[in-house]
Design a protein around this motif. Structure first.
Motif, PDB file in Angstrom:
ATOM      1  N   MET A 141       0.774  -1.155   0.022  1.00  0.00           N
ATOM      2  CA  MET A 141       0.011  -0.002  -0.091  1.00  0.00           C
ATOM      3  C   MET A 141       0.741   1.367  -0.128  1.00  0.00           C
ATOM      4  O   MET A 141       1.989   1.269   0.769  1.00  0.00           O
ATOM      5  N   ARG A 142       0.455   2.244  -0.609  1.00  0.00           N
ATOM      6  CA  ARG A 142       1.324   3.584  -0.612  1.00  0.00           C
ATOM      7  C   ARG A 142       0.507   4.530   0.073  1.00  0.00           C
ATOM      8  O   ARG A 142      -1.026   4.493   0.320  1.00  0.00           O
ATOM      9  N   VAL A 143       1.211   5.457   0.734  1.00  0.00           N
ATOM     10  CA  VAL A 143       0.606   6.548   1.631  1.00  0.00           C
ATOM     11  C   VAL A 143       0.790   7.464   0.924  1.00  0.00           C
ATOM     12  O   VAL A 143       2.128   7.908   0.911  1.00  0.00           O
ATOM     13  N   ASN A 160      -7.637  -2.763   2.613  1.00  0.00           N
ATOM     14  CA  ASN A 160      -6.704  -2.963   1.847  1.00  0.00           C
ATOM     15  C   ASN A 160      -6.800  -2.745   0.462  1.00  0.00           C
ATOM     16  O   ASN A 160      -6.568  -3.865  -0.373  1.00  0.00           O
ATOM     17  N   GLN A 161      -7.697  -1.744   0.057  1.00  0.00           N
ATOM     18  CA  GLN A 161      -8.034  -1.978  -1.551  1.00  0.00           C
ATOM     19  C   GLN A 161      -8.451  -0.403  -1.926  1.00  0.00           C
ATOM     20  O   GLN A 161      -8.784   0.394  -0.848  1.00  0.00           O
ATOM     21  N   GLY A 162      -8.310  -0.325  -2.946  1.00  0.00           N
ATOM     22  CA  GLY A 162      -8.964   1.045  -3.447  1.00  0.00           C
ATOM     23  C   GLY A 162      -8.353   2.328  -2.959  1.00  0.00           C
ATOM     24  O   GLY A 162      -7.091   2.400  -2.687  1.00  0.00           O
ATOM     25  N   ILE A 163      -9.051   3.425  -2.931  1.00  0.00           N
ATOM     26  CA  ILE A 163      -8.675   4.761  -2.394  1.00  0.00           C
ATOM     27  C   ILE A 163      -9.431   5.329  -1.085  1.00  0.00           C
ATOM     28  O   ILE A 163     -10.488   5.373  -1.150  1.00  0.00           O
ATOM     29  N   THR A 164      -8.313   5.452  -0.169  1.00  0.00           N
ATOM     30  CA  THR A 164      -8.839   6.163   1.009  1.00  0.00           C
ATOM     31  C   THR A 164      -8.431   7.307   1.386  1.00  0.00           C
ATOM     32  O   THR A 164      -7.361   7.726   1.160  1.00  0.00           O
ATOM     33  N   VAL A 165      -9.531   8.273   1.766  1.00  0.00           N
ATOM     34  CA  VAL A 165      -9.029   9.555   1.739  1.00  0.00           C
ATOM     35  C   VAL A 165      -9.394  10.184   3.225  1.00  0.00           C
ATOM     36  O   VAL A 165     -10.551   9.866   3.837  1.00  0.00           O
ATOM     37  N   MET A 166      -8.352  10.726   3.884  1.00  0.00           N
ATOM     38  CA  MET A 166      -8.416  11.321   5.254  1.00  0.00           C
ATOM     39  C   MET A 166      -7.938  12.650   5.522  1.00  0.00           C
ATOM     40  O   MET A 166      -6.847  12.874   4.634  1.00  0.00           O
ATOM     41  N   GLY A 167      -8.416  13.403   6.399  1.00  0.00           N
ATOM     42  CA  GLY A 167      -7.483  14.828   6.470  1.00  0.00           C
ATOM     43  C   GLY A 167      -6.349  14.492   7.347  1.00  0.00           C
ATOM     44  O   GLY A 167      -6.226  13.515   8.415  1.00  0.00           O
ATOM     45  N   GLY A 168      -5.364  15.295   7.299  1.00  0.00           N
ATOM     46  CA  GLY A 168      -4.101  15.195   8.091  1.00  0.00           C
ATOM     47  C   GLY A 168      -4.406  15.976   9.386  1.00  0.00           C
ATOM     48  O   GLY A 168      -5.453  16.564   9.576  1.00  0.00           O
ATOM     49  N   PHE A 169      -3.416  16.001  10.131  1.00  0.00           N
ATOM     50  CA  PHE A 169      -3.285  17.100  11.226  1.00  0.00           C
ATOM     51  C   PHE A 169      -4.254  16.919  12.459  1.00  0.00           C
ATOM     52  O   PHE A 169      -4.007  17.183  13.505  1.00  0.00           O
ATOM     53  N   ILE A 170      -5.528  16.403  12.043  1.00  0.00           N
ATOM     54  CA  ILE A 170      -6.411  16.474  13.276  1.00  0.00           C
ATOM     55  C   ILE A 170      -6.818  15.108  14.064  1.00  0.00           C
ATOM     56  O   ILE A 170      -6.352  14.007  13.204  1.00  0.00           O
ATOM     57  N   SER A 171      -7.294  14.933  15.074  1.00  0.00           N
ATOM     58  CA  SER A 171      -7.075  13.748  16.130  1.00  0.00           C
ATOM     59  C   SER A 171      -8.104  14.016  17.081  1.00  0.00           C
ATOM     60  O   SER A 171      -8.757  15.139  17.105  1.00  0.00           O
ATOM     61  N   LYS A 179      -4.364   0.315  16.205  1.00  0.00           N
ATOM     62  CA  LYS A 179      -5.415  -0.603  15.989  1.00  0.00           C
ATOM     63  C   LYS A 179      -6.248  -0.121  15.107  1.00  0.00           C
ATOM     64  O   LYS A 179      -6.770  -0.829  14.226  1.00  0.00           O
ATOM     65  N   LEU A 180      -6.762   1.151  15.329  1.00  0.00           N
ATOM     66  CA  LEU A 180      -7.918   1.765  14.675  1.00  0.00           C
ATOM     67  C   LEU A 180      -7.600   1.807  13.117  1.00  0.00           C
ATOM     68  O   LEU A 180      -8.378   1.762  12.428  1.00  0.00           O
ATOM     69  N   ILE A 181      -6.060   2.203  12.946  1.00  0.00           N
ATOM     70  CA  ILE A 181      -5.823   2.504  11.569  1.00  0.00           C
ATOM     71  C   ILE A 181      -5.903   0.987  10.834  1.00  0.00           C
ATOM     72  O   ILE A 181      -6.618   0.923   9.846  1.00  0.00           O
ATOM     73  N   GLN A 182      -5.417   0.205  11.603  1.00  0.00           N
ATOM     74  CA  GLN A 182      -5.441  -1.276  10.870  1.00  0.00           C
ATOM     75  C   GLN A 182      -6.943  -1.971  10.568  1.00  0.00           C
ATOM     76  O   GLN A 182      -7.090  -2.636   9.597  1.00  0.00           O
ATOM     77  N   ASN A 183      -7.859  -1.554  11.452  1.00  0.00           N
ATOM     78  CA  ASN A 183      -9.231  -1.918  11.595  1.00  0.00           C
ATOM     79  C   ASN A 183      -9.998  -1.138  10.542  1.00  0.00           C
ATOM     80  O   ASN A 183     -10.919  -1.677  10.130  1.00  0.00           O
ATOM     81  N   ASN A 184      -9.453   0.084  10.159  1.00  0.00           N
ATOM     82  CA  ASN A 184     -10.357   0.971   9.412  1.00  0.00           C
ATOM     83  C   ASN A 184      -9.858   1.189   8.107  1.00  0.00           C
ATOM     84  O   ASN A 184     -10.800   1.709   7.182  1.00  0.00           O
ATOM     85  N   ILE A 185      -8.804   1.203   7.865  1.00  0.00           N
ATOM     86  CA  ILE A 185      -8.185   1.400   6.391  1.00  0.00           C
ATOM     87  C   ILE A 185      -8.192   0.158   5.647  1.00  0.00           C
ATOM     88  O   ILE A 185      -7.649  -0.651   5.793  1.00  0.00           O
ATOM     89  N   VAL A 237      -3.554   5.249   0.387  1.00  0.00           N
ATOM     90  CA  VAL A 237      -4.366   6.454   1.339  1.00  0.00           C
ATOM     91  C   VAL A 237      -3.860   7.498   1.064  1.00  0.00           C
ATOM     92  O   VAL A 237      -2.699   7.853   0.932  1.00  0.00           O
ATOM     93  N   ILE A 238      -4.672   8.524   0.954  1.00  0.00           N
ATOM     94  CA  ILE A 238      -4.325   9.848   0.676  1.00  0.00           C
ATOM     95  C   ILE A 238      -4.762  10.716   1.828  1.00  0.00           C
ATOM     96  O   ILE A 238      -5.840  10.616   2.489  1.00  0.00           O
ATOM     97  N   VAL A 239      -3.548  11.333   2.367  1.00  0.00           N
ATOM     98  CA  VAL A 239      -3.948  12.281   3.490  1.00  0.00           C
ATOM     99  C   VAL A 239      -3.585  13.582   3.230  1.00  0.00           C
ATOM    100  O   VAL A 239      -2.818  13.884   2.414  1.00  0.00           O
ATOM    101  N   VAL A 240      -4.644  14.421   3.445  1.00  0.00           N
ATOM    102  CA  VAL A 240      -4.603  15.825   3.004  1.00  0.00           C
ATOM    103  C   VAL A 240      -4.558  16.988   4.002  1.00  0.00           C
ATOM    104  O   VAL A 240      -5.291  16.674   5.150  1.00  0.00           O
ATOM    105  N   SER A 241      -3.908  18.019   3.512  1.00  0.00           N
ATOM    106  CA  SER A 241      -4.175  19.115   4.471  1.00  0.00           C
ATOM    107  C   SER A 241      -5.332  19.914   4.134  1.00  0.00           C
ATOM    108  O   SER A 241      -6.069  19.717   3.207  1.00  0.00           O
ATOM    109  N   ALA A 242      -5.632  21.135   4.721  1.00  0.00           N
ATOM    110  CA  ALA A 242      -6.532  21.899   4.472  1.00  0.00           C
ATOM    111  C   ALA A 242      -6.172  22.774   3.329  1.00  0.00           C
ATOM    112  O   ALA A 242      -4.865  22.981   3.043  1.00  0.00           O
TER     113      ALA A 242
END
Ligand code: ADP
Ligand code: ASP
Ligand code: MG
Length: 567
Positions: free
Chosen positions: A1-3, A178-189, A170-176, A32-37
């Motif tokens: 997988m690429r990030v 292993n296929q297609g395109i996942t998009v999420m915001g960076g920075f926030i938690s 654990k949350l990353i492994q359970n929710n991302i 996995v695409i991580v984006v800034s504002a």
């Protein structure tokens, strides 16, 4: 997988968004695409939080935020996704309005103010990630959008929030998937216990991407920005800065810690610990391979890589018997989240540089923590010097290289910048210097010229850095001749790139090389009587050469005791 991570400059323009589509679909690998504002939106949100706290009118600001995102949707989201995207964006804007409207401005506490800021600044990534998710045709690609607050968890550590890796991984492994395109915001938690919104600090989207890459064991991490990669200096300061093609994780950490803004400092550690090849690339320049950050082969040759600066900083001078107290001082600053950009501890003084913004807090903390020692006079006083900058030169093993230091301080002297000896700190891979703030640009330019530009003009080898020592010798030779000295002979030992380095020296002195380098044995190279020759050395320990390489210059003035340049 690429990030892959895209900064504000990439998500902020229609052209950038088109490039994101191209880059994400370059390979068949899940991504996995991580984006800034969108660029500058986080700054606007900080202003919005300040306006809210001070009961100023906020409606125009929120309208402007909505207009900017609407425009991004019309410019870049395919028509069949536009309504869906807008339907997701509008409720987010409504939540932002509610956040602002419900903040109670009476009796503000530091904690409530801080929570207000955290609740508001997260909207940049909440909005941008929805837009980026919708630039992809959902019929052609399997896509998923994640609210990063649900998977990136932080815990309170002293006054700061730090990643709670056991929950987050654990949350990353359970929710991302292993296929297609996942998009999420960076920075926030969000806080692992209270669920309150938190964030990873300004520029923190890079860190989000590295955390995700480490948790899923990504094949590589790519950070896309608006420059070709890590350069020898910030291109906004040094026009002639050039791309660093490969750099070691540890050197990159030092560079980022000393303020090279291209990557947020904590980003490198997760990639390093998990040995994930990390690329810094230009979203807008598909023809450039960028910088690869990886585990470089250990090599002793001092190799300057880049110059960086932090300004304005204040230098805190703690005078007294500080030996034995330094651990307390540094732990205290770390626990308060106050970064230091210069450190030097001598027997009777400890010097630390902090940003001007953090200075008052640092002094208050130090005065409290060191109270008993101030009373007992073990510490005499704490003095602050203002309006300064820290300049750091980073590179493999340069802290112990006389050549590199000579080049730096000569260059500074040439532009009349005299550095107080106490304001120089030598690390293994770094040399940091504190200078008056007005000297920052001239100092960076002149050091850059000395370390990277003059070298380039005569370097014919693929990497200018590999021949670095030669070019220092050439600078020295030039200066000696200019000062009226006469060069008699030069002899050198180069453990690597012997032939190339010898050719550079011979070329500079205008002499031919008489023989070829003998194979499979130690050799020295000598220029005497107008010719260059390789000669076999039996045992390096019986020669004046250092095992890392040495150049000796014999001249009219340095006849018996040659000028000794250790590489
Ligand atoms: P992004 O929005 O993509 O996260 P940043 O503004 O955080 O981008 O970082 C990219 C900027 O970092 C560049 O535009 C450049 O001016 C700056 N920069 C500072 N030091 C360096 C360096 N050594 N090499 C490259 N860029 C640098
Ligand atoms: N949007 C955040 C900032 O501007 C995080 C980031 O861009 O990495 O600091
Ligand atoms: Mg950034």
């Amino acid at each position: 997988m690429r990030v892959i991570k895209f900064g504000g400059t990439s998500v902020g323009t229609p052209d950038g968004l088109n490039h994101i589509k191209r880059i994400a679909t370059l390979t068949q690998e899940p991504v996995v695409i991580v984006v800034s504002a969108l660029s500058k939106i986080t700054d606007t949100l900080i202003e919005l939080a300040d306006a809210t706290a001070n009961s100023r009118d906020t409606s125009k600001m929120i309208d402007a935020i909505l207009t900017r995102h609407r425009k991004a949707i019309t410019d870049s989201v395919p028509e069949n996704n536009q309504q869906n995207c807008l339907d997701k964006i509008l409720p987010i804007i409504e939540n932002l309005k509610r956040e602002v409207a419900t903040y109670n401005t009476t009796s503000p506490t530091q904690e409530r103010l801080s929570q207000l800021h955290q609740n508001i600044v997260c909207y940049g990534e909440l909005l941008s990630s929805v837009i980026v998710h919708n630039i992809f045709d959902h019929n052609a690609f399997t896509t998923k959008h994640i609210d990063s607050r649900e998977i990136i968890k932080t815990s309170k550590y002293f006054d700061r929030h730090i990643i709670n890796f056991s929950q987050t991984n654990k949350l990353i492994q359970n929710n991302i998937p292993n296929q297609g395109i996942t998009v999420m915001g960076g920075f926030i938690s969000s806080d692992a216990e209270t669920k309150q919104t938190t964030n990873l600090g300004r520029g923190g989207s890079d860190y989000t991407a590295a955390i995700v890459a480490a948790a899923i064991g990504a094949s590589q991490l790519e950070i896309y920005t608006d420059v070709d990669g890590f350069l020898t200096a910030d291109p906004r300061v040094v026009e002639k800065s050039t791309l660093i093609e490969k750099i070691d994780y540890c050197e990159t950490m030092e560079l980022c810690n000393f303020g090279a803004k291209v990557v947020y400092a904590p980003t490198i550690l997760p990639a390093y610990l998990n040995n994930i090849p990390t690329y810094i690339r230009n979203t807008y320049n598909p023809n450039c391979n960028g910088t690869l950050i990886h585990n470089c082969d250990p090599c002793d040759t001092p190799t300057p890589q880049s110059i960086t600066a932090v300004a304005p900083i204040s230098l805190i001078e703690i005078k007294g018997r500080t030996t034995g107290l330094n651990y307390k001082i540094f732990r205290l600053l770390a626990s308060k989240g106050i970064e230091n950009y210069f450190a030097r501890g001598d027997e009777h003084t400890t010097l630390i540089a902090v940003t001007e913004k953090n200075c008052q807090a640092a002094i208050a903390q130090l005065n409290t923590e060191l109270q008993e020692h101030l009373t007992s006079q073990r510490i005499q006083n704490i003095v602050v010097h203002k309006n300064l900058a820290t300049i750091a030169i980073i590179g493999n093993n340069i802290g112990s290289s006389n050549c590199v230091q000579a080049a730096i301080f000569d260059a500074l002297k040439n532009v009349n910048i005299n550095v107080n000896r106490k304001r120089i700190s030598l690390g293994v891979n770094s040399i940091s210097i504190v200078v008056p703030i007005e000297c920052t640009r001239p100092a960076i330019s002149t050091i850059h010229q000395a370390l990277f530009e003059s070298e380039k003009s005569c370097a014919k080898t693929p990497s200018a850095n590999e021949t670095f020592g030669c070019h220092i010798a050439i600078e020295v030779l030039r200066k000696m001749v200019a000062a009226g000295d006469v060069i008699r002979s030069v002899s050198a030992y180069f453990p690597e790139k012997t032939e190339q380095r010898a050719a550079i020296l011979a070329n500079h002195l205008g002499v031919e090389i008489d023989n070829t380098q003998p194979d499979n044995c130690l050799v020295e190279f000598e220029i005497t009587d107008g010719v260059g020759r390789f000669r076999v050395i039996e045992d390096i320990t019986t020669t004046p050469y250092d095992s890392n390489g040495t150049i000796l210059i014999y001249s009219a003035r340095y006849r018996e005791y040659p000028l000794h340049i250790n590489l």
